[in-house]
Design a protein around this motif. Structure first.
Motif, mmCIF file in Angstrom:
data_model
loop_
_atom_site.group_PDB
_atom_site.id
_atom_site.type_symbol
_atom_site.label_atom_id
_atom_site.label_comp_id
_atom_site.label_asym_id
_atom_site.label_seq_id
_atom_site.Cartn_x
_atom_site.Cartn_y
_atom_site.Cartn_z
ATOM 1 N N UNK A 1 119.941 129.185 54.598
ATOM 2 C CA UNK A 1 119.038 128.190 54.025
ATOM 3 C C UNK A 1 119.760 127.169 53.162
ATOM 4 N N UNK A 2 120.842 127.587 52.518
ATOM 5 C CA UNK A 2 121.513 126.728 51.540
ATOM 6 C C UNK A 2 122.098 125.440 52.126
ATOM 7 N N UNK A 3 122.826 125.468 53.263
ATOM 8 C CA UNK A 3 123.453 124.222 53.732
ATOM 9 C C UNK A 3 122.480 123.068 53.966
ATOM 10 N N UNK A 4 121.329 123.260 54.650
ATOM 11 C CA UNK A 4 120.407 122.125 54.795
ATOM 12 C C UNK A 4 119.856 121.626 53.462
ATOM 13 N N UNK A 5 119.635 122.531 52.507
ATOM 14 C CA UNK A 5 119.132 122.100 51.204
ATOM 15 C C UNK A 5 120.184 121.310 50.434
ATOM 16 N N UNK A 6 121.429 121.757 50.503
ATOM 17 C CA UNK A 6 122.505 121.014 49.841
ATOM 18 C C UNK A 6 122.676 119.641 50.496
ATOM 19 N N UNK A 7 122.609 119.603 51.828
ATOM 20 C CA UNK A 7 122.689 118.322 52.526
ATOM 21 C C UNK A 7 121.530 117.420 52.117
ATOM 22 N N UNK A 8 120.350 117.995 51.951
ATOM 23 C CA UNK A 8 119.203 117.205 51.509
ATOM 24 C C UNK A 8 119.397 116.614 50.129
#
Length: 207
Positions: free
Chosen positions: A114-121
């Motif tokens: 879950x973390x990578x898309x949220x960090x990218x966001x």
């Protein structure tokens, strides 16, 4: 002539008894670790999603009444921080109530997926805001959040990736819709979808 040799049999049994206990303990640890890695993360809280949806609806109402795009952004960023706290607390509550491992193998996989898309966001939010493209934020948030829910939900109960897919579909529609509808799409996604799937998860998966 064929005289038995019981002393060899006794030595064989003694070596198995003395050396078998550590082997058995290692086998049990292996089985436990394998089951932990292969099991699903079931501490996802439906009631937590329901609360997230309610707060998102309130945020969308407040944001729609802001005079500037920066004030609108501040409302949604505050909602994002609040949502992170609610999500963490609700999962902890459900795990403690049902005696589930909160930091198990599947939980770590969910977090790492879950973390990578949220960090990218987060980085894209800064980039788009600096470029004056706040109108692109609603579809970006919906698409990346949905992608994170799909990848993280692969290690959770089956309904979670379905929710992520719905977020991505809604984000795709937001790309094609008029810019003025962005706040409405955020309300439908972070508000409506969270409430809908929160109720389903709470009923089917114990809270």
């Amino acid at each position: 002539m064929f005289e038995p040799r019981p002393h060899r049999i006794r030595r064989f049994h003694r070596s198995v008894t003395q050396g078998g206990a550590p082997d058995l303990a290692e086998d049990l640890r292996f089985i436990r670790d394998t089951m932990e890695r292969s099991s699903a993360f079931t501490a996802v809280s439906g009631w937590g999603y329901l609360i997230l949806g309610i707060t998102a609806l309130a945020a969308s109402w407040i944001a729609s009444r802001q005079a500037s795009s920066f004030a609108w952004l501040r409302v949604w960023l505050g909602e994002g921080l609040l949502a992170m706290g609610i999500g963490a607390l609700s999962c902890t509550w459900k795990a403690n109530r049902r005696g589930l491992p909160l930091f198990s193998g599947p939980a770590r996989k969910v977090a790492l997926s879950l973390a990578p898309p949220l960090v990218a966001g987060a980085f894209l939010t800064f980039l788009l805001t600096r470029a004056g493209l706040e109108s692109a934020l609603p579809p970006t948030w919906l698409l990346l959040y949905g992608a994170g829910i799909i990848t993280g939900g692969a290690f959770s109960v089956a309904i979670v990736p379905v929710m992520g897919l719905c977020f991505m579909l809604l984000g795709g529609l937001a790309v094609l819709a008029p810019v003025a509808w962005g706040n409405m799409f955020l309300a439908a996604g972070f508000g409506g979808l969270h409430i809908l799937f929160g109720v389903l998860i709470a009923r089917r998966h114990g809270g």
